[in-house]
Write a protein that holds these residues in place. Structure first.
Motif, short mmCIF file in Angstrom:
data_model
loop_
_atom_site.label_atom_id
_atom_site.label_comp_id
_atom_site.label_asym_id
_atom_site.label_seq_id
_atom_site.Cartn_x
_atom_site.Cartn_y
_atom_site.Cartn_z
N CYS A 61 0.78 -1.33 -0.11
CA CYS A 61 -0.06 0.01 0.01
C CYS A 61 0.83 1.02 0.09
O CYS A 61 0.73 2.25 -0.84
N HIS A 63 1.08 3.43 1.99
CA HIS A 63 0.71 4.47 2.99
C HIS A 63 1.41 4.79 4.10
O HIS A 63 1.71 4.21 4.64
N CYS A 71 2.94 1.80 5.17
CA CYS A 71 2.05 0.73 5.59
C CYS A 71 2.29 -0.50 4.55
O CYS A 71 2.91 -0.46 3.70
N HIS A 77 -5.29 -2.60 -0.47
CA HIS A 77 -5.72 -3.72 0.73
C HIS A 77 -7.32 -3.34 1.25
O HIS A 77 -7.58 -2.17 1.02
N HIS A 82 -4.59 1.00 7.91
CA HIS A 82 -3.36 0.52 7.41
C HIS A 82 -2.53 -0.03 8.56
O HIS A 82 -2.97 0.31 9.63
ZN LIG Z 1 -2.52 0.72 3.79
#
Ligand SMILES: [Zn+2]
Length: 85
Positions: A61, A63, A71, A77, A82
């Motif tokens: 991800c 993030h 993340c 996802h 996260h």
């Molecule tokens: Zn994430």
């Protein structure tokens, strides 16, 4: 005269004491400029972040949360939250 000299010596000694006392509070303002060093440290932390994002794992991800962690869940996802590993 010798008594006067003794009094004068006492006064001078007190002056010295108060000067050294005044010097200590003056040392605190010197401690304030010590605060800038964290700033360079923050710069290196910022440098480290681009280095991490320079090699992004496309399957993740990615993030990033407030503290700069990334993340570790798979990209896109389904989980609403996260996960930072
Ligand atoms: Zn994430």
């Amino acid at each position: 005269m010798s008594k006067l000299d003794a009094v004068r010596a006492l006064r001078e000694a007190r002056f010295e004491q108060e000067r050294s006392r005044a010097a200590k509070p003056a040392a605190r303002p010197k401690a304030v400029p010590v605060a800038p060093p964290p700033a360079p440290a923050a710069k290196t932390a910022r440098k480290a972040q681009p280095a991490e994002s320079a090699a992004p794992d496309e399957s993740l991800c990615g993030h990033r949360n407030i503290s700069g962690r990334t993340c570790t869940r798979e990209k896109g996802h389904a989980a609403k939250t996260h996960r930072y590993g």
